[in-house]
Write an enzyme that holds these catalytic residues in place. Sequence first.
Site, PDB file in Angstrom:
ATOM      1  N   ARG A 129     -11.705  -3.885  -7.866  1.00 29.26           N
ATOM      2  CA  ARG A 129     -11.646  -4.836  -6.758  1.00 29.26           C
ATOM      3  C   ARG A 129     -12.946  -4.801  -6.039  1.00 29.26           C
ATOM      4  O   ARG A 129     -13.646  -4.146  -6.049  1.00 29.26           O
ATOM      5  CB  ARG A 129     -10.571  -3.931  -5.636  1.00 29.26           C
ATOM      6  CG  ARG A 129      -9.769  -4.876  -4.967  1.00 29.26           C
ATOM      7  CD  ARG A 129      -8.807  -3.941  -4.005  1.00 29.26           C
ATOM      8  NE  ARG A 129      -9.598  -2.939  -3.516  1.00 29.26           N
ATOM      9  CZ  ARG A 129      -9.151  -2.120  -2.221  1.00 29.26           C
ATOM     10  NH1 ARG A 129      -7.893  -2.285  -1.840  1.00 29.26           N
ATOM     11  NH2 ARG A 129      -9.800  -1.247  -1.784  1.00 29.26           N
ATOM     12  N   TYR A 180     -11.421   0.458  10.246  1.00 27.85           N
ATOM     13  CA  TYR A 180     -12.483   1.120   9.279  1.00 27.85           C
ATOM     14  C   TYR A 180     -12.679   0.308   8.080  1.00 27.85           C
ATOM     15  O   TYR A 180     -13.744   0.426   7.264  1.00 27.85           O
ATOM     16  CB  TYR A 180     -12.309   2.443   8.844  1.00 27.85           C
ATOM     17  CG  TYR A 180     -11.172   2.660   8.240  1.00 27.85           C
ATOM     18  CD1 TYR A 180     -10.789   2.425   6.885  1.00 27.85           C
ATOM     19  CD2 TYR A 180     -10.190   3.425   8.979  1.00 27.85           C
ATOM     20  CE1 TYR A 180      -9.831   2.813   6.184  1.00 27.85           C
ATOM     21  CE2 TYR A 180      -8.868   3.532   8.217  1.00 27.85           C
ATOM     22  CZ  TYR A 180      -8.675   3.526   6.850  1.00 27.85           C
ATOM     23  OH  TYR A 180      -7.538   3.728   6.281  1.00 27.85           O
ATOM     24  N   LYS A 181     -12.052  -0.962   7.961  1.00 28.54           N
ATOM     25  CA  LYS A 181     -12.385  -1.790   6.634  1.00 28.54           C
ATOM     26  C   LYS A 181     -13.203  -2.943   7.193  1.00 28.54           C
ATOM     27  O   LYS A 181     -14.367  -2.775   7.360  1.00 28.54           O
ATOM     28  CB  LYS A 181     -11.026  -2.335   6.269  1.00 28.54           C
ATOM     29  CG  LYS A 181     -10.110  -1.139   5.538  1.00 28.54           C
ATOM     30  CD  LYS A 181      -8.752  -1.507   4.937  1.00 28.54           C
ATOM     31  CE  LYS A 181      -8.337  -0.184   4.396  1.00 28.54           C
ATOM     32  NZ  LYS A 181      -6.879  -0.114   4.012  1.00 28.54           N
ATOM     33  N   ASP A 214       1.495  -5.500   8.470  1.00 27.12           N
ATOM     34  CA  ASP A 214       0.368  -4.441   7.963  1.00 27.12           C
ATOM     35  C   ASP A 214      -1.056  -5.685   7.934  1.00 27.12           C
ATOM     36  O   ASP A 214      -0.866  -6.394   6.893  1.00 27.12           O
ATOM     37  CB  ASP A 214       0.416  -3.616   6.887  1.00 27.12           C
ATOM     38  CG  ASP A 214      -0.502  -2.679   6.718  1.00 27.12           C
ATOM     39  OD1 ASP A 214      -1.831  -2.952   7.025  1.00 27.12           O
ATOM     40  OD2 ASP A 214      -0.190  -1.682   6.231  1.00 27.12           O
ATOM     41  N   PHE A 227       0.679  -1.222  -0.017  1.00 26.90           N
ATOM     42  CA  PHE A 227       0.134   0.127   0.008  1.00 26.90           C
ATOM     43  C   PHE A 227       0.880   1.145  -0.125  1.00 26.90           C
ATOM     44  O   PHE A 227       1.967   1.247   0.682  1.00 26.90           O
ATOM     45  CB  PHE A 227      -0.951  -0.146   1.307  1.00 26.90           C
ATOM     46  CG  PHE A 227      -2.050   0.795   1.333  1.00 26.90           C
ATOM     47  CD1 PHE A 227      -3.011   0.827   0.636  1.00 26.90           C
ATOM     48  CD2 PHE A 227      -1.798   2.314   1.894  1.00 26.90           C
ATOM     49  CE1 PHE A 227      -4.439   1.662   0.532  1.00 26.90           C
ATOM     50  CE2 PHE A 227      -2.867   3.146   2.002  1.00 26.90           C
ATOM     51  CZ  PHE A 227      -4.225   2.831   1.378  1.00 26.90           C
TER      52      PHE A 227
HETATM   53  C1  LIG Z   1      -6.065   0.839   4.209  1.00 31.72           C
HETATM   54  C2  LIG Z   1      -4.835   0.762   4.307  1.00 31.72           C
HETATM   55  C3  LIG Z   1      -4.113   1.515   5.180  1.00 31.72           C
HETATM   56  C4  LIG Z   1      -4.499   2.959   5.233  1.00 31.72           C
HETATM   57  O1  LIG Z   1      -3.709   3.902   6.282  1.00 31.72           O
HETATM   58  P1  LIG Z   1      -4.294   5.104   6.858  1.00 31.72           P
HETATM   59  O2  LIG Z   1      -3.441   5.447   7.625  1.00 31.72           O
HETATM   60  O3  LIG Z   1      -5.585   4.719   7.743  1.00 31.72           O
HETATM   61  O4  LIG Z   1      -4.642   5.860   5.601  1.00 31.72           O
HETATM   62  C5  LIG Z   1      -2.592   1.245   5.335  1.00 31.72           C
HETATM   63  N1  LIG Z   1      -1.898  -0.050   4.757  1.00 31.72           N
HETATM   64  C6  LIG Z   1      -2.827  -0.741   4.320  1.00 31.72           C
HETATM   65  C7  LIG Z   1      -2.202  -2.092   3.798  1.00 31.72           C
HETATM   66  C8  LIG Z   1      -3.913  -0.422   3.791  1.00 31.72           C
HETATM   67  O5  LIG Z   1      -4.809  -1.329   3.348  1.00 31.72           O
END
Ligand SMILES: *Cc1c(COP(=O)(O)O)cnc(C)c1O
Length: 410
Positions: free
Chosen positions: A384, A235-236, A210, A133
């Site tokens: 996705r 939040y996911k 992560d 990400f």
């Molecule tokens: C959604 C996501 C993030 C999001 O990071 P934020 O700080 O909440 O914006 C980070 N890493 C991965 C792998 C994600 O899927």
Amino acid sequence: MTATSADFALRAESLDAADPLRDYPARFLGSDDPEIVAYLDGNSLGRPPRASAERIAAFVADGWGRRLIRGWDEQWFDLPLTLGDRIGALLLGAASGQTTIGDSTSVLLYKLARGALALRPGRTEIVLDRDNFPTDRYLLESIAADLGLTLRWLEPDSRGGVTAADLARVVSERTALVVLSHVAYRSAYLLDMPEIGAITHEAGALLLLDLCHSVGAVPIELDSWAVDFAVGCTYKYLNGGPGSPAFGYVAARHLDDFVQPIWGWMGRAEPFDMAQGYRPAPGIRRLISGTPAILGMIAVQDTLDMIEEAGMAAIREKSVALTEFALDLVRAWLIPHGVVVSSPVDPARRGGHITIDHPRFREIVERLWQRGVIPDFRGPDGIRIGLSPLSTTFQETLTGVAEIRRELDH
Ligand SMILES: *Cc1c(COP(=O)(O)O)cnc(C)c1O
């Protein structure tokens, strides 16, 4: 309708009828809204649990409204740790005292990576991959620039992910830290754990995982996998609401020596002494910096209740059934249009979503959103399809793929 379409419609119906989690989708707001035809993005932003509307209203009226500043003494000061422990026990395979909640994933990832690197002085490399990400990549670029470290980039197959063999080729006595996503945000590739951890540790390095795209969809066993550090979103799949705070995990064996770089007062030993000089609090509290977002921690509790009731094993089983069904639909309806599957076909190596590619998907997703069919677009030309096991039905999955086919027919 062709015979095949009728067969699939029957299959969706019988899968929903036999689904042990069939009562959960109706527990989410919007599940009966005719304008939301198919929500296929619960892996980006989970739907609100109905119970959360009440819990948040009650918190505003009674917690914030009537307890006022006393709320901090009574509950909120310890909420990051008590809620962290609950997430640890229920979702992470983490014994108590190692998980806390607060900040965004990005900020926590930064704090964990810096704290981890300080535990490996003299080592000069961070291992990461091009398909992680963006925030993960950018943060590590910033840290490497600050500390004069080298980034060792893995270039995994974009339809798969970092394999144990890929990792074994690059780690060495120079590696300080390996940072990987447990489930890849684009391909949904599921890391080979605990193998990845074992390879990292054989090289004397530390592993930071992560969990944003795995937590709540895939079983996780941080303690028994001997993971060193982890971070993840709420939040996911955990439906905590837009911007709800992330959780961070530090393995107990590192806690005494772990120091993160944002030295705020709430992570200090005896914070209410307001004393001179920073000393990290004992235990996982030292991961906290300043006042955490209590309001953002309210809704996630409803999803934790549902997960506790449903059980992670049943949730993973439904998740696999949803992605298998979606892939069958894609094979029958979309591959003939030139669509390519960019996720692992082996469910044992796949998380809770699938990604498909086609050059027309950017314009198609725009039109789908207008009609209430909501997957997400991931460049350069991917859709996705996120299938959140508690809130997504097989019927919704079928509708979503059928609508993509309808667009490709034109
Ligand atoms: C959604 C996501 C993030 C999001 O990071 P934020 O700080 O909440 O914006 C980070 N890493 C991965 C792998 C994600 O899927």
